[in-house]
Design an enzyme around this catalytic site. Structure first.
Site, PDB file in Angstrom:
ATOM      1  N   HIS A  60       1.009  -1.206   0.235  1.00  0.00           N
ATOM      2  CA  HIS A  60       0.396   0.125  -0.211  1.00  0.00           C
ATOM      3  C   HIS A  60       0.988   0.829   0.138  1.00  0.00           C
ATOM      4  CE1 HIS A  60      -4.034   1.835   1.785  1.00  0.00           C
ATOM      5  NE2 HIS A  60      -3.571   2.753   1.181  1.00  0.00           N
ATOM      6  N   HIS A  62       1.359   4.872  -2.497  1.00  0.00           N
ATOM      7  CA  HIS A  62       1.114   6.765  -3.492  1.00  0.00           C
ATOM      8  C   HIS A  62       2.175   7.133  -3.761  1.00  0.00           C
ATOM      9  CE1 HIS A  62      -3.742   6.290  -1.418  1.00  0.00           C
ATOM     10  NE2 HIS A  62      -2.636   5.706  -0.121  1.00  0.00           N
ATOM     11  N   PHE A  63       1.669   6.599  -5.365  1.00  0.00           N
ATOM     12  CA  PHE A  63       3.203   7.676  -5.908  1.00  0.00           C
ATOM     13  C   PHE A  63       3.363   8.893  -6.507  1.00  0.00           C
ATOM     14  CE2 PHE A  63       6.513   3.434  -5.225  1.00  0.00           C
ATOM     15  CZ  PHE A  63       6.895   4.385  -4.004  1.00  0.00           C
ATOM     16  N   ASP A 151      -9.274   3.438  -3.036  1.00  0.00           N
ATOM     17  CA  ASP A 151      -7.921   3.692  -1.944  1.00  0.00           C
ATOM     18  C   ASP A 151      -7.863   5.265  -1.833  1.00  0.00           C
ATOM     19  OD1 ASP A 151      -7.446   3.824   1.344  1.00  0.00           O
ATOM     20  OD2 ASP A 151      -5.427   4.175  -0.373  1.00  0.00           O
ATOM     21  N   HIS A 178     -10.975   0.934   1.532  1.00  0.00           N
ATOM     22  CA  HIS A 178     -10.337   1.306   2.804  1.00  0.00           C
ATOM     23  C   HIS A 178     -11.720   1.715   3.420  1.00  0.00           C
ATOM     24  CE1 HIS A 178      -9.586   6.035   3.688  1.00  0.00           C
ATOM     25  NE2 HIS A 178      -9.893   6.215   4.718  1.00  0.00           N
ATOM     26  N   HIS A 231      -5.005  -0.340   6.513  1.00  0.00           N
ATOM     27  CA  HIS A 231      -4.496   0.824   7.404  1.00  0.00           C
ATOM     28  C   HIS A 231      -5.857  -0.051   8.791  1.00  0.00           C
ATOM     29  CE1 HIS A 231      -7.531   2.731   4.823  1.00  0.00           C
ATOM     30  NE2 HIS A 231      -7.029   3.089   4.278  1.00  0.00           N
ATOM     31  N   ASP A 304       1.071   2.753   4.145  1.00  0.00           N
ATOM     32  CA  ASP A 304       0.226   3.408   3.491  1.00  0.00           C
ATOM     33  C   ASP A 304       0.906   5.222   3.089  1.00  0.00           C
ATOM     34  OD1 ASP A 304      -2.241   5.287   2.971  1.00  0.00           O
ATOM     35  OD2 ASP A 304      -2.283   5.405   4.394  1.00  0.00           O
ATOM     36  N   HIS A 308       2.971  14.214   0.523  1.00  0.00           N
ATOM     37  CA  HIS A 308       3.002  15.829   0.082  1.00  0.00           C
ATOM     38  C   HIS A 308       3.492  16.874  -0.063  1.00  0.00           C
ATOM     39  CE1 HIS A 308      -1.688  14.465  -0.017  1.00  0.00           C
ATOM     40  NE2 HIS A 308      -1.787  14.010   0.946  1.00  0.00           N
TER      41      HIS A 308
END
Length: 429
Positions: A60, A62-63, A151, A178, A231, A304, A308
């Site tokens: 899990h 996020h790229f 997600d 999610h 998660h 996860d 940012h």
């Protein structure tokens, strides 16, 4: 090509084998573990009594690419992964545009093939992650796409979730959700409890997660399909999953490092750097997550990883983006908050970070140090204590809740299919 990592402690969670000696890798595979030195190696690495473990696998991450390259790219994300000892990661589809059709996923896989770690992908359950029109999972029926999820947002409609479970089973895709009821998420600022009251915020009640967990467990049981719950953060959710497993429901579940290491009180000192969805919970919830990992109710640790840029986090907790980075601190957080607290053994931690996620994804050549399997390996120093400094991260973003915290255990080197892709050149503190 033959590489030897000599003078190491060896641990394979699959076999329980633990000894000292030299790990041999040849032609991208594990050749074996020996007490004798081999003279014909192309590369010899001095392990100096450190531990060699199967490469970590994160189900899990996020790229952000495409659309959010200011936060993270596939390239920067892969560098963060190997710096954290992760040799395989699974990227989520909530990009801009979202990964909701086969062509864009093929493009992502082609880019990823040139990067240090192995990247797998999940496709979206619904078009644009809008929760209305379900994607025909036939579009995802090719290697490299391992599952589906929306997600970032839950699959709120029960009919869509049931169809996803059934079609996921048909096409051999992991179906993940999610688990939060959007009608109960309110301001999404933090956990609803004593700290949110002090800060004058509404917060997100634990019930928002628990209702969705209960629904998905019921759907999985009723359909005979498998579900993966993302998660997990509350004590009641852990207990619901524990009972469902005892009743034979086919369910796997993950826990994030921030949920087993921190509580809602971190928001008071860390502000938006401790804001994520689902939020940090009470101490009783944190302890339940730890216990769930210890007894196998929660199958694996997943970061996860949600990068940012500084402006997206800002200073206003209400307006700040949800999510924290986690790839480069996950192992040390596990050592510090699970092993050092007596919750998990090293073998259990490695199982949660290597062999069990490999099993969930059906990766028989990963998450192990058995002879003949892929030489995805991480060298770690369990003795090293270090202070988190996000300015040194390989990730493009620095939104970590662990900034300035002292942790134990550090990745020293990472190999993917026998090729060294990361070397820690920072001296010990």
């Amino acid at each position: 090509m033959k590489t030897i990592i000599k003078h190491v402690h060896y641990l394979d969670p699959d076999t329980g084998r633990e000894q000292q000696g030299h790990l041999v890798m040849s032609d991208g595979c594990i050749s074996g573990f020996t007490g004798d030195m081999i003279s014909d190696a192309h590369e010899v690495v001095e392990g100096d009594g450190k531990w060699v473990l199967p490469g970590f696998i994160d189900v899990h991450v996020h790229f952000r690419e495409p659309g959010g390259e200011m936060k993270e790219t596939l390239e920067s994300g892969s560098k963060a992964a190997v710096a954290g000892g992760f040799t395989t990661v699974v990227c989520m589809p909530n990009t801009q545009p979202s990964l909701d059709h086969g062509e864009i996923l093929r493009q992502q896989l082609a880019k990823a093939a040139m990067l240090p770690c192995q990247m797998l992908f999940m496709g979206a359950v619904t078009r644009g992650l809008a929760g209305r029109e379900r994607v025909d999972f036939k579009e995802y029926n090719f290697p490299g796409v391992v599952g589906v999820t929306d997600d970032g947002r839950p699959i709120s409609e029960a009919r869509l979730m049931m169809e996803a479970l059934q079609e996921g089973k048909r096409y051999g895709l992991l179906v993940a959700n999610h688990c939060e009821d959007e009608s109960l998420m309110f301001d999404r600022s933090m956990n609803q409890g004593v700290v949110s009251e002090k800060l004058g915020l509404h917060g997100v009640p634990a019930l928002a997660e628990e209702l969705m967990v209960q629904r998905d467990l019921y759907l999985a049981g009723a359909t005979g399909c498998s579900v993966h719950l993302q998660h997990i953060s509350t004590a009641a959710s852990v207990e619901l999953i524990r009972r469902a497993k005892a009743e034979g429901v086919s369910v796997t579940a993950e826990a994030a490092p921030h949920h087993f290491a921190l509580t809602e009180y971190a928001v008071m000192t860390r502000g938006a750097m401790a804001k994520m969805s689902p939020p940090l919970r009470r101490e009783a919830d944190m302890r339940a997550v730890r216990e769930g990992l210890a007894d196998g109710t929660l199958d694996c640790i997943a970061t996860d990883h949600a990068p940012h840029e500084a402006a997206a986090k800002g200073e206003d907790l209400m307006k700040a983006a949800n999510g924290v980075v986690g790839l480069e601190t996950a192992f040390a957080a596990g050592v510090t908050h699970l092993i050092d607290t007596g919750t998990l053994s090293l073998k259990q931690l490695v199982t949660c970070m290597s062999s069990r996620p490999a099993a969930i994804l059906g990766l028989s050549q990963k998450g192990t140090l058995k002879t003949g399997t892929d030489a995805d390996v991480v060298l770690v120093d369990l003795r090293r204590r270090w202070t988190v400094d996000s300015s040194a991260f390989a990730s493009k973003s620095h939104n970590t809740p662990f900034e300035g915290m002292a942790l134990r255990g550090q990745v020293q080197g990472t190999w993917v299919r026998g090729k060294r892709v990361y070397e820690n050149r920072v001296s010990a503190e």
